[in-house]
Design an enzyme around this catalytic site. Structure first.
Site, mmCIF file in Angstrom:
data_model
loop_
_atom_site.group_PDB
_atom_site.id
_atom_site.type_symbol
_atom_site.label_atom_id
_atom_site.label_comp_id
_atom_site.label_asym_id
_atom_site.label_seq_id
_atom_site.Cartn_x
_atom_site.Cartn_y
_atom_site.Cartn_z
ATOM 1 C CB SER A 1 -0.976 0.001 1.178
ATOM 2 O OG SER A 1 -1.942 -1.005 0.980
ATOM 3 N N GLY B 1 -4.417 -11.401 -10.010
ATOM 4 C CA GLY B 1 -4.913 -10.800 -8.777
ATOM 5 C C GLY B 1 -4.397 -9.402 -8.472
ATOM 6 C CG ASN C 1 -13.627 -22.931 2.923
ATOM 7 O OD1 ASN C 1 -12.614 -22.497 2.382
ATOM 8 N ND2 ASN C 1 -13.778 -22.933 4.236
ATOM 9 N NE ARG C 2 -8.357 -26.343 5.044
ATOM 10 C CZ ARG C 2 -7.228 -25.853 5.478
ATOM 11 N NH1 ARG C 2 -6.096 -26.490 5.218
ATOM 12 N NH2 ARG C 2 -7.188 -24.725 6.162
ATOM 13 C CE LYS D 1 -8.363 -6.302 4.955
ATOM 14 N NZ LYS D 1 -8.672 -6.827 3.609
ATOM 15 C CB ALA E 1 -10.209 -12.693 0.353
ATOM 16 C CG ASP F 1 -10.790 -5.693 0.561
ATOM 17 O OD1 ASP F 1 -9.846 -5.060 0.064
ATOM 18 O OD2 ASP F 1 -10.776 -6.135 1.719
ATOM 19 C CB ALA G 1 -15.675 -19.878 2.988
ATOM 20 N N GLY G 2 -12.909 -17.462 3.408
ATOM 21 C CA GLY G 2 -12.285 -16.604 4.425
ATOM 22 C C GLY G 2 -12.704 -15.151 4.246
HETATM 23 P P1 ATR Z 1 -8.225 -14.343 3.749
HETATM 24 O O1 ATR Z 1 -8.672 -13.297 4.738
HETATM 25 O O2 ATR Z 1 -7.052 -13.931 2.918
HETATM 26 O O3 ATR Z 1 -9.354 -14.876 2.914
HETATM 27 P P2 ATR Z 1 -8.357 -16.537 5.590
HETATM 28 O O4 ATR Z 1 -9.551 -15.888 6.197
HETATM 29 O O5 ATR Z 1 -7.332 -17.118 6.480
HETATM 30 O O6 ATR Z 1 -7.613 -15.526 4.633
HETATM 31 O O7 ATR Z 1 -8.881 -17.654 4.567
HETATM 32 C C1 ATR Z 1 -8.037 -18.521 3.955
HETATM 33 C C2 ATR Z 1 -8.847 -19.418 3.012
HETATM 34 O O8 ATR Z 1 -7.952 -20.315 2.391
HETATM 35 C C3 ATR Z 1 -9.895 -20.262 3.722
HETATM 36 O O9 ATR Z 1 -10.992 -20.480 2.850
HETATM 37 C C4 ATR Z 1 -9.131 -21.560 3.979
HETATM 38 O O10 ATR Z 1 -9.939 -22.700 4.144
HETATM 39 P P3 ATR Z 1 -10.434 -23.154 5.638
HETATM 40 O O11 ATR Z 1 -11.637 -22.326 5.947
HETATM 41 O O12 ATR Z 1 -10.731 -24.595 5.496
HETATM 42 O O13 ATR Z 1 -9.280 -22.880 6.569
HETATM 43 C C5 ATR Z 1 -8.360 -21.654 2.702
HETATM 44 N N1 ATR Z 1 -7.179 -22.518 2.837
HETATM 45 C C6 ATR Z 1 -6.023 -22.229 3.463
HETATM 46 N N2 ATR Z 1 -5.153 -23.280 3.374
HETATM 47 C C7 ATR Z 1 -5.800 -24.250 2.679
HETATM 48 C C8 ATR Z 1 -5.454 -25.592 2.246
HETATM 49 N N3 ATR Z 1 -4.251 -26.119 2.503
HETATM 50 N N4 ATR Z 1 -6.377 -26.296 1.537
HETATM 51 C C9 ATR Z 1 -7.594 -25.756 1.264
HETATM 52 N N5 ATR Z 1 -7.972 -24.505 1.638
HETATM 53 C C10 ATR Z 1 -7.100 -23.773 2.338
#
Ligand code: ATR
Length: 269
Positions: free
Chosen positions: A15, A237, A149-150, A64, A129, A100, A126-127
């Site tokens: 930034s 991105g 999402n995982r 945030k 972002a 964002d 589903a984090g």
């Molecule tokens: P951000 O704010 O950048 O979105 P975050 O809130 O930490 O970061 O979210 C990270 C995302 O990446 C989540 O959807 C996470 O999945 P989980 O909810 O299961 O944690 C996903 N993610 C991170 N590492 C992963 C992995 N090894 N395999 C699959 N998904 C992953």
């Protein structure tokens, strides 16, 4: 004009490059620094910015959500996304918003001919972002979102926040959801430098689908490389980062700046 970005850690933030470039371009004298503030020091840190006459600041991880309790006012975008990434300071009061979703949509609009109206989108992750991206997609008029999402429960919880056509699908099924989608978006951190690549078999991907990754280091992630080699259109991105900064700069200067090729190469250097 004093502004900054706060986070912890903060050394990786791009930034300052972006905002100092725009201050130079617009002959605005001032500073935009990256300031490390720990979660325990958030309240004191903000009070210091107010007392030092900052015009505003950006907020990155991990603040945030926590910043919201200190905002005197928040707009609907910030409220619906549930996070604030931009604060304007006026008369000692904090006005929070979130840019964002704008950055995400604008990046795709400026770098493709994609029209969001009535489109079907597959969102991976589903984090934090993903939250802003879902909001942006819904505002832009898409008809259907598949969210995977995982951790499936996180996706189910996220989808409930929006009054929209969002279907949650198991992570293991992600490669089977590709044949009729118009846009695939990776919002996870997978594919980022130092992280494992996103394990995604694109063999069933709709040949006309656009593929976007919010990861920008590297610029061409393994996902985008795979999509491109299949002949699909891709959007990187970096534009999301650049475009989300525009309304923030406007919030404290009144000037909406442009994203230029020169700025993009400065940020990627
Ligand atoms: P951000 O704010 O950048 O979105 P975050 O809130 O930490 O970061 O979210 C990270 C995302 O990446 C989540 O959807 C996470 O999945 P989980 O909810 O299961 O944690 C996903 N993610 C991170 N590492 C992963 C992995 N090894 N395999 C699959 N998904 C992953």
């Amino acid at each position: 004009m004093k502004a900054c970005v706060i986070g912890h850690p903060i050394t990786q933030s791009k930034s300052p490059i972006i905002h100092n470039y725009w201050m130079n371009m617009n002959n605005i004298e001032g500073t935009y620094q990256a300031i490390d503030i720990t979660p325990e020091n958030l309240k004191d840190g903000i009070e210091k910015l107010i007392s030092e006459n900052y015009k505003g600041f950006n907020i990155t991880a991990p603040h945030k959500q926590n910043i919201m309790q200190f905002c005197n006012e928040m707009d609907d975008v910030a409220r619906l996304i549930g996070a604030v990434n931009t604060v304007r300071i006026e008369g000692g009061k904090l006005y929070g918003t979130n840019t964002d979703a704008f950055g995400f949509i604008q990046n795709i609009k400026e770098n493709s001919d994609f029209d969001f109206t009535d489109k079907k989108i597959l969102v991976l992750g589903a984090g934090g972002a993903a939250r802003a991206i879902l909001y942006g997609l819904i505002q832009a008029g898409v008809s259907e979102i598949i969210l995977t999402n995982r951790t499936m429960q996180t996706a189910t919880d996220l989808a409930k926040n929006f009054n929209a056509n969002i279907t949650v699908a198991p992570w293991e099924k992600r490669a089977e959801l590709l044949s009729d989608i118009d846009l695939l978006v990776n919002t996870t951190s997978l594919g980022m430098q130092g992280k494992p690549p996103l394990d995604m078999d694109l063999s069933r991907l709709n040949p006309t689908a656009l593929v976007n990754d919010i990861v920008y280091a590297p610029l061409m992630t393994p996902l985008l490389t795979q999509a491109k080699s299949r002949g699909n259109k891709t959007v990187t991105g970096i534009g999301m980062l650049l475009h989300q900064a525009r309304p923030a700069f406007a919030a404290w200067t009144g000037i909406t700046p442009e994203v230029t090729a020169e700025l993009e190469s400065l940020v990627l250097a």
